[in-house]
Design a protein around this motif. Structure first.
Motif, PDB file in Angstrom:
ATOM      1  N   LEU A   1      -1.117  -3.071  -8.796  1.00 40.92           N
ATOM      2  CA  LEU A   1      -0.825  -3.785  -7.557  1.00 40.92           C
ATOM      3  C   LEU A   1       0.106  -4.965  -7.810  1.00 40.92           C
ATOM      4  CD1 LEU A   1      -4.371  -3.654  -5.933  1.00 40.92           C
ATOM      5  CD2 LEU A   1      -2.344  -2.379  -5.199  1.00 40.92           C
ATOM      6  N   HIS A   2      -0.085  -5.657  -8.916  1.00 40.53           N
ATOM      7  CA  HIS A   2       0.788  -6.785  -9.226  1.00 40.53           C
ATOM      8  C   HIS A   2       2.198  -6.319  -9.596  1.00 40.53           C
ATOM      9  CE1 HIS A   2      -1.215 -10.733  -9.112  1.00 40.53           C
ATOM     10  NE2 HIS A   2      -2.307  -9.992  -9.065  1.00 40.53           N
ATOM     11  N   GLU A   3       2.272  -5.224 -10.302  1.00 44.74           N
ATOM     12  CA  GLU A   3       3.587  -4.689 -10.661  1.00 44.74           C
ATOM     13  C   GLU A   3       4.370  -4.304  -9.408  1.00 44.74           C
ATOM     14  OE1 GLU A   3       5.440  -0.702 -12.857  1.00 44.74           O
ATOM     15  OE2 GLU A   3       3.350  -1.278 -13.206  1.00 44.74           O
ATOM     16  N   LEU A   4       3.696  -3.634  -8.469  1.00 46.15           N
ATOM     17  CA  LEU A   4       4.374  -3.167  -7.259  1.00 46.15           C
ATOM     18  C   LEU A   4       4.564  -4.289  -6.232  1.00 46.15           C
ATOM     19  CD1 LEU A   4       2.488   0.231  -6.763  1.00 46.15           C
ATOM     20  CD2 LEU A   4       4.790  -0.116  -7.709  1.00 46.15           C
ATOM     21  N   GLY A   5       3.761  -5.343  -6.326  1.00 47.26           N
ATOM     22  CA  GLY A   5       3.805  -6.393  -5.314  1.00 47.26           C
ATOM     23  C   GLY A   5       4.440  -7.688  -5.754  1.00 47.26           C
ATOM     24  N   LYS A   6       5.037  -7.679  -6.942  1.00 46.00           N
ATOM     25  CA  LYS A   6       5.603  -8.922  -7.469  1.00 46.00           C
ATOM     26  C   LYS A   6       6.642  -9.513  -6.527  1.00 46.00           C
ATOM     27  CE  LYS A   6       7.678 -10.907 -11.642  1.00 46.00           C
ATOM     28  NZ  LYS A   6       8.155 -10.622 -13.025  1.00 46.00           N
ATOM     29  N   ASP A   7       7.588  -8.671  -6.037  1.00 42.07           N
ATOM     30  CA  ASP A   7       8.637  -9.186  -5.158  1.00 42.07           C
ATOM     31  C   ASP A   7       8.136  -9.391  -3.728  1.00 42.07           C
ATOM     32  OD1 ASP A   7       8.435  -6.344  -4.879  1.00 42.07           O
ATOM     33  OD2 ASP A   7      10.341  -6.349  -3.790  1.00 42.07           O
ATOM     34  N   LEU A   8       6.902  -8.952  -3.447  1.00 46.97           N
ATOM     35  CA  LEU A   8       6.300  -9.154  -2.128  1.00 46.97           C
ATOM     36  C   LEU A   8       5.473 -10.428  -2.064  1.00 46.97           C
ATOM     37  CD1 LEU A   8       5.080  -5.493  -1.433  1.00 46.97           C
ATOM     38  CD2 LEU A   8       7.161  -6.601  -0.568  1.00 46.97           C
ATOM     39  N   GLY A   9       5.369 -11.123  -3.204  1.00 41.04           N
ATOM     40  CA  GLY A   9       4.624 -12.380  -3.240  1.00 41.04           C
ATOM     41  C   GLY A   9       3.133 -12.209  -3.363  1.00 41.04           C
ATOM     42  N   ILE A  10       2.683 -11.185  -4.107  1.00 46.52           N
ATOM     43  CA  ILE A  10       1.249 -10.954  -4.239  1.00 46.52           C
ATOM     44  C   ILE A  10       0.585 -12.125  -4.952  1.00 46.52           C
ATOM     45  CG2 ILE A  10       1.481  -9.657  -6.416  1.00 46.52           C
ATOM     46  CD1 ILE A  10      -0.859  -7.891  -5.393  1.00 46.52           C
ATOM     47  N   VAL A  11      -0.575 -12.535  -4.457  1.00 45.60           N
ATOM     48  CA  VAL A  11      -1.312 -13.681  -4.988  1.00 45.60           C
ATOM     49  C   VAL A  11      -2.781 -13.301  -5.141  1.00 45.60           C
ATOM     50  CG1 VAL A  11      -2.094 -16.045  -4.525  1.00 45.60           C
ATOM     51  CG2 VAL A  11       0.259 -15.375  -3.967  1.00 45.60           C
TER      52      VAL A  11
ATOM     53  N   ILE B   1      -6.828  -3.424   3.923  1.00 45.94           N
ATOM     54  CA  ILE B   1      -7.799  -2.442   3.476  1.00 45.94           C
ATOM     55  C   ILE B   1      -8.619  -3.009   2.324  1.00 45.94           C
ATOM     56  CG2 ILE B   1      -6.375  -0.486   4.187  1.00 45.94           C
ATOM     57  CD1 ILE B   1      -5.856   0.042   1.181  1.00 45.94           C
ATOM     58  N   GLU B   2      -9.804  -2.456   2.178  1.00 42.00           N
ATOM     59  CA  GLU B   2     -10.668  -2.740   1.049  1.00 42.00           C
ATOM     60  C   GLU B   2     -10.751  -1.478   0.212  1.00 42.00           C
ATOM     61  OE1 GLU B   2     -14.378  -5.156   1.478  1.00 42.00           O
ATOM     62  OE2 GLU B   2     -15.336  -3.236   1.041  1.00 42.00           O
TER      63      GLU B   2
ATOM     64  N   ALA C   1       2.378   1.920  -3.330  1.00 38.61           N
ATOM     65  CA  ALA C   1       1.399   2.478  -4.266  1.00 38.61           C
ATOM     66  C   ALA C   1       1.087   3.939  -3.942  1.00 38.61           C
ATOM     67  CB  ALA C   1       0.124   1.641  -4.242  1.00 38.61           C
ATOM     68  N   LEU C   2       1.074   4.273  -2.659  1.00 33.79           N
ATOM     69  CA  LEU C   2       0.799   5.652  -2.252  1.00 33.79           C
ATOM     70  C   LEU C   2       1.998   6.564  -2.493  1.00 33.79           C
ATOM     71  CD1 LEU C   2      -1.041   5.074   1.159  1.00 33.79           C
ATOM     72  CD2 LEU C   2      -2.056   6.026  -0.919  1.00 33.79           C
ATOM     73  N   GLY C   3       3.179   5.979  -2.551  1.00 37.88           N
ATOM     74  CA  GLY C   3       4.379   6.782  -2.673  1.00 37.88           C
ATOM     75  C   GLY C   3       4.774   7.435  -1.375  1.00 37.88           C
ATOM     76  N   GLY C   4       4.330   6.862  -0.273  1.00 37.83           N
ATOM     77  CA  GLY C   4       4.636   7.410   1.037  1.00 37.83           C
ATOM     78  C   GLY C   4       3.922   6.639   2.120  1.00 37.83           C
ATOM     79  N   PRO C   5       3.981   7.081   3.369  1.00 38.15           N
ATOM     80  CA  PRO C   5       3.361   6.360   4.486  1.00 38.15           C
ATOM     81  C   PRO C   5       1.841   6.241   4.333  1.00 38.15           C
ATOM     82  CG  PRO C   5       4.879   8.037   5.277  1.00 38.15           C
ATOM     83  CD  PRO C   5       4.697   8.279   3.813  1.00 38.15           C
ATOM     84  N   MET C   6       1.316   5.157   4.823  1.00 30.79           N
ATOM     85  CA  MET C   6      -0.128   4.968   4.870  1.00 30.79           C
ATOM     86  C   MET C   6      -0.730   5.930   5.890  1.00 30.79           C
ATOM     87  SD  MET C   6      -2.902   3.104   4.100  1.00 30.79           S
ATOM     88  CE  MET C   6      -4.481   2.656   4.852  1.00 30.79           C
TER      89      MET C   6
ATOM     90  N   ILE D   1       0.829  -1.207   0.000  1.00 29.50           N
ATOM     91  CA  ILE D   1       0.000   0.000   0.000  1.00 29.50           C
ATOM     92  C   ILE D   1       0.863   1.257   0.000  1.00 29.50           C
ATOM     93  CG2 ILE D   1      -1.694   1.306   1.355  1.00 29.50           C
ATOM     94  CD1 ILE D   1      -2.713  -1.516   2.337  1.00 29.50           C
ATOM     95  N   GLU D   2       1.916   1.253   0.808  1.00 33.29           N
ATOM     96  CA  GLU D   2       2.770   2.436   0.887  1.00 33.29           C
ATOM     97  C   GLU D   2       3.578   2.647  -0.388  1.00 33.29           C
ATOM     98  OE1 GLU D   2       4.898   2.047   4.583  1.00 33.29           O
ATOM     99  OE2 GLU D   2       3.249   3.028   5.679  1.00 33.29           O
TER     100      GLU D   2
END
Length: 452
Positions: free
Chosen positions: A222-232, A206-207, A170-175, A167-168
Motif C-alpha cells: 500500500l505504501h509503495e502504490l500510495g507514495k505519490d498519493l500522500g499515504i500516511v 474500506i476495511e 492495488a486491484l489492477g482495475g476498477p473497484m 485501491i484500484e
C-alpha cells in the motif's frame, strides 16, 4: 475474573468504586502507537490524501457459529437483525434488561450460521456471558487483540479522497461496486483478504482483513502504490479523534452495571471494569447511562422481536426523549486562556491539564455541560481536530438546548468531591461551547449510507 458486585460492595456506592479504578492509558502500551508521524498530519490525511489505519490491535474478534447463533445475537440486540444476508455487516447494539446501552460493535455475517463480532471489551463480555450461561446451540472463539502482539488476522482501514485511486491501483482495475456495510473477497497482487465498505471521519473507504502473515507485505504494498498519493500511517490519537466527527459516542458505562437484569453478570465477573472521571458529579450510577433513543438509534430499535431489552425499550419508546447526542465546538479564546493560566504561577491551583489531542484521563469520562448554572448534559470525548482548527467534543444534552448554535459552558476538570488518584490538584474552569450537529462531518451525516 473479578466480581463487579464485590467491587461495588467494598465502597460506599458504585460511583466511588469506579472513581478509584485505575485508568488504563493506552499510551503506556508498546503495541498502540499514539503517533506514527504526528497526529496533526495524520488527521489531515483523511481529508486531503489517504490515511492508513492499522487496527490489528484494536477491539476483539468473536467468531460465533451454530444453529442458534442468529437467534442468540437477535436476543441481545436492540434490532431484529433481519434481513441479514450473508456477507453483509450491521452495527450490533446491545442494551440491558433496563434498556440502557451495554455496548456496540460491528457484526459481520460470514455464512448462514457464522458471524464475526468486532467489539470493545464491555460488549464482548456481555455476549460472552450469555453464550456461557445460556442454553444456546453455538460455539465461539475469541481473539482478544489488544494485549497480544499477533492475531490470526490483521485489520487495516483505507480512508481519504485518494483511497479509491489507491485501491484500484492495488486491484489492477476498477473497484467492484460494493454497497455500504457489504463484504467482498478481494486480492491485491496475490494477497487475499476480506473487504468491508464503510467510512470514518467523514470519508468513505474500506476495511481489509487478511492473514497475519501477510500484514507487513500488505502494508509495504500500500505504501509503495500510495507514495505519490500522500499515504500516511495513522496512530491511535488521530484515529480516536475521528469518532467525534463520525458521530460515534462510546458507551461509557455499560447498562449491566445497574439493575436486576445485570445482577447475575456482575456476580460472575468481567475482564472489563471501567474507571470513572469528570466534572459531572452524581452518586447515582444510573445518571451516567445512555439509552438507544438518546443516541439517535430509535430507527434501529425493533420492538417486535424477543430480546432481553424489549420490555424496557417499549416503555422508553412511549416517553419523550430527554437528551440528544450533539457535537460541542469549544470557544478558542477560552481554551487559549486555560493554557495561559497553566503558565501563570499566580493561578493556584492551576486548571487541570488539557491535552489537545485525546483529553482522556479516565476510561469513562463525563464533563458537565451547564446553562445558567444548571447541568443540562455531558461531554464524553474531546479533541483538537487539525482540518477544522477547532477543539470539538461529543456528548448528550437536554433536547431543549440541542439545536445547533445554542451557547453552553462545559465545566472542565475532574470532580473535586470524589477525586481520581491519577489527577493532580486543580481548579475547575468553565469553557464556552457552541452546539453543532452530530455527526459533525456533513459527509458522515448525508452520504455514508447513500449506497447502502
Amino acid at each position: 475474573m473479578p466480581s463487579i458486585e464485590k467491587l461495588f460492595e467494598a465502597h460506599p456506592n458504585p460511583v466511588r468504586a469506579l472513581r478509584n479504578e485505575p485508568f488504563w492509558d493506552l499510551s503506556d502500551s508498546d503495541i498502540f502507537k499514539m503517533e506514527r508521524s504526528n497526529w496533526r498530519s495524520e488527521q489531515d490525511a483523511w481529508y486531503k490524501t489517504v490515511a492508513l489505519f492499522d487496527l490489528s490491535h484494536h477491539m476483539s474478534d468473536m467468531y460465533i457459529s451454530g444453529p442458534d447463533a442468529h437467534k442468540l445475537l437477535k436476543y441481545l440486540s436492540i434490532s431484529a437483525l433481519d434481513p441479514f444476508p450473508v456477507y453483509t455487516a450491521k452495527q450490533f447494539i446491545t442494551a440491558s434488561a433496563e434498556g440502557y446501552l451495554s455496548g456496540d460493535g460491528i457484526l459481520q455475517r460470514l455464512g448462514d450460521d457464522q458471524f464475526l463480532f468486532i467489539a470493545d471489551m464491555a460488549s464482548r463480555d456481555w455476549v460472552d456471558y450469555h453464550i456461557r450461561t445460556g442454553n444456546w446451540d453455538v460455539t465461539y472463539r475469541e481473539e482478544f487483540r489488544m494485549p497480544h502482539v499477533t492475531s490470526s488476522t490483521y485489520r487495516f482501514q483505507i480512508q481519504g479522497p485518494n483511497a479509491l485511486t489507491l485501491i484500484e491501483r492495488a486491484l489492477g482495475g476498477p473497484m467492484p461496486e460494493l454497497k455500504f456495510f457489504h463484504l467482498a473477497d478481494l486480492e491485491f497482487q496475490g494477497l487475499k483478504f476480506r473487504a468491508l465498505r464503510h467510512g470514518m471521519a467523514g470519508q468513505a473507504g474500506i476495511e481489509i482483513n487478511g492473514p497475519w502473515e501477510d500484514k507487513q507485505k500488505m502494508h509495504d504494498l500500500l505504501h509503495e502504490l500510495g507514495k505519490d498519493l500522500g499515504i500516511v500511517d495513522v496512530g491511535w490519537w488521530a484515529y480516536a479523534s475521528s469518532t467525534i466527527e463520525s458521530g460515534w459516542l462510546c458507551v461509557e458505562l455499560p447498562g449491566y452495571y445497574i439493575g436486576e437484569g445485570g445482577a447475575a453478570f456482575r456476580e460472575v465477573g468481567s475482564d472489563f471494569v471501567t474507571s470513572l472521571g469528570g466534572s459531572f458529579d452524581s452518586e447515582n450510577l444510573e445518571d451516567y447511562m445512555f439509552t438507544p433513543y438518546e443516541m439517535g438509534y430509535g430507527r434501529l430499535v425493533d420492538l417486535e422481536h424477543d430480546s432481553i431489552s424489549r420490555d424496557a425499550l417499549i416503555k422508553m419508546s412511549q416517553e419523550p426523549v430527554k437528551r440528544r447526542k450533539v457535537t460541542f465546538e469549544f470557544n478558542a479564546d477560552d481554551v487559549a486562556k486555560l493554557y495561559a493560566d497553566l503558565l501563570d504561577s499566580g493561578t493556584t491551583p492551576p486548571p487541570q491539564f488539557f491535552r489537545l489531542i485525546d483529553t482522556a484521563y479516565s476510561g469513562s469520562q463525563y464533563e458537565a455541560v451547564k446553562v445558567d448554572g444548571n447541568t443540562v448534559g455531558v461531554v464524553t470525548t474531546i479533541s483538537y481536530v487539525s482540518p477544522h482548527r477547532k477543539v470539538i467534543g461529543i456528548g448528550v444534552i437536554d433536547v431543549e438546548f440541542a439545536e445547533p448554535g445554542t451557547e453552553v459552558t462545559v465545566l472542565w476538570g475532574d470532580s473535586l468531591t470524589i477525586p481520581r488518584p491519577n489527577v493532580e490538584e486543580h481548579s475547575q474552569v468553565l469553557l464556552r461551547a457552541t452546539i453543532a450537529p452530530s455527526p459533525y462531518s456533513k459527509y458522515a451525516r448525508e452520504k455514508y449510507r447513500s449506497n447502502a
